[in-house]
Design a protein around this motif. Sequence first.
Motif, PDB file in Angstrom:
ATOM      1  N   MET A   1      -6.892   5.328  -0.220  1.00 14.87           N
ATOM      2  CA  MET A   1      -6.899   5.447  -1.679  1.00 14.87           C
ATOM      3  C   MET A   1      -5.685   4.726  -2.256  1.00 14.87           C
ATOM      4  O   MET A   1      -4.572   4.946  -1.799  1.00 14.87           O
ATOM      5  CB  MET A   1      -6.879   6.921  -2.087  1.00 14.87           C
ATOM      6  N   GLY A   2      -5.919   3.917  -3.259  1.00 15.92           N
ATOM      7  CA  GLY A   2      -4.920   2.996  -3.774  1.00 15.92           C
ATOM      8  C   GLY A   2      -3.548   3.567  -4.068  1.00 15.92           C
ATOM      9  O   GLY A   2      -2.547   3.059  -3.585  1.00 15.92           O
ATOM     10  N   ASP A   3      -3.510   4.635  -4.849  1.00 16.58           N
ATOM     11  CA  ASP A   3      -2.199   5.124  -5.281  1.00 16.58           C
ATOM     12  C   ASP A   3      -1.778   6.408  -4.565  1.00 16.58           C
ATOM     13  O   ASP A   3      -0.874   7.088  -5.021  1.00 16.58           O
ATOM     14  CB  ASP A   3      -2.193   5.327  -6.797  1.00 16.58           C
ATOM     15  N   CYS A   4      -2.410   6.687  -3.431  1.00 19.95           N
ATOM     16  CA  CYS A   4      -2.075   7.924  -2.708  1.00 19.95           C
ATOM     17  C   CYS A   4      -0.823   7.699  -1.853  1.00 19.95           C
ATOM     18  O   CYS A   4      -0.797   6.809  -0.997  1.00 19.95           O
ATOM     19  CB  CYS A   4      -3.249   8.358  -1.828  1.00 19.95           C
ATOM     20  N   ILE A   5       0.181   8.498  -2.104  1.00 18.05           N
ATOM     21  CA  ILE A   5       1.465   8.313  -1.425  1.00 18.05           C
ATOM     22  C   ILE A   5       1.343   8.532   0.091  1.00 18.05           C
ATOM     23  O   ILE A   5       1.985   7.823   0.882  1.00 18.05           O
ATOM     24  CB  ILE A   5       2.536   9.234  -2.063  1.00 18.05           C
ATOM     25  N   PHE A   6       0.494   9.456   0.503  1.00 17.33           N
ATOM     26  CA  PHE A   6       0.356   9.696   1.948  1.00 17.33           C
ATOM     27  C   PHE A   6      -0.454   8.575   2.613  1.00 17.33           C
ATOM     28  O   PHE A   6      -0.190   8.220   3.765  1.00 17.33           O
ATOM     29  CB  PHE A   6      -0.240  11.074   2.228  1.00 17.33           C
ATOM     30  N   CYS A   7      -1.423   8.002   1.896  1.00 17.21           N
ATOM     31  CA  CYS A   7      -2.113   6.824   2.446  1.00 17.21           C
ATOM     32  C   CYS A   7      -1.121   5.672   2.625  1.00 17.21           C
ATOM     33  O   CYS A   7      -1.201   4.918   3.604  1.00 17.21           O
ATOM     34  CB  CYS A   7      -3.273   6.413   1.539  1.00 17.21           C
ATOM     35  N   LYS A   8      -0.188   5.552   1.680  1.00 16.69           N
ATOM     36  CA  LYS A   8       0.827   4.493   1.799  1.00 16.69           C
ATOM     37  C   LYS A   8       1.729   4.749   3.004  1.00 16.69           C
ATOM     38  O   LYS A   8       2.138   3.814   3.697  1.00 16.69           O
ATOM     39  CB  LYS A   8       1.653   4.406   0.509  1.00 16.69           C
ATOM     40  N   ILE A   9       2.038   6.010   3.260  1.00 20.59           N
ATOM     41  CA  ILE A   9       2.830   6.346   4.463  1.00 20.59           C
ATOM     42  C   ILE A   9       2.045   5.970   5.715  1.00 20.59           C
ATOM     43  O   ILE A   9       2.583   5.362   6.646  1.00 20.59           O
ATOM     44  CB  ILE A   9       3.213   7.845   4.442  1.00 20.59           C
TER      45      ILE A   9
ATOM     46  N   GLU B   1       3.489   1.419   4.253  1.00 23.61           N
ATOM     47  CA  GLU B   1       4.024   0.825   3.016  1.00 23.61           C
ATOM     48  C   GLU B   1       5.181   1.647   2.449  1.00 23.61           C
ATOM     49  O   GLU B   1       6.001   1.136   1.686  1.00 23.61           O
ATOM     50  CB  GLU B   1       2.905   0.709   1.966  1.00 23.61           C
ATOM     51  N   ILE B   2       5.213   2.920   2.816  1.00 23.68           N
ATOM     52  CA  ILE B   2       6.327   3.810   2.456  1.00 23.68           C
ATOM     53  C   ILE B   2       6.811   4.411   3.774  1.00 23.68           C
ATOM     54  O   ILE B   2       5.996   4.800   4.613  1.00 23.68           O
ATOM     55  CB  ILE B   2       5.845   4.918   1.496  1.00 23.68           C
TER      56      ILE B   2
END
Length: 139
Positions: A1-9, A13-14
């Motif tokens: 999901m684009g703006d999901c912080i855990f998906c970015k982790i 990306e984070i």
Amino acid sequence: MGDCIFCKIIKGEIPCIKVYEDDSMLAFADINPISKGHTLIIPKRHVENMWEATEGELVTIMKTAKKLIHAIKDALNPQGVAVLQLNGRAVNQIVMHYHLHLIPRSEGEPELKQTAWELIPGDMDKIKETAEKIASAIR
Ligand code: 5GP
Ligand code: ZN
């Protein structure tokens, strides 16, 4: 999901402080720890909550929790570990990607507010009526 912080982790990306990873699960340190060793377990597939997760995913999450709770016990020797998981904004789920909290605590450490609710006896008729309503909705 684009703006999901855990998906970015998950995508790297984070950054996160990783504790465990396999094909479908990731465990990492919470950056606002309620106690020493506060760890989050997340499925790599984006699901918001327990309603959306498959039974298989929930089984794998619990197997991962078992692995991690042993590691927390061996590493930190807490007297207890709260296993907490919030579904929905009404119960203060902030990150809308399923996550299971593992929160260690020993006596003498600050009380976990999340686990120290007051016991106030309820109305038994209302308790029974509500339980029956839930029971009759089981599929
Ligand atoms: P909940 O949604 O269950 O209320 O809590 C979300 C949890 O995720 C909080 O304990 C919060 O500290 C943690 N959290 C939020 N953003 C990040 C992040 O970017 N990295 C890490 N490691 N934890 C986070
Ligand atoms: Zn996500």
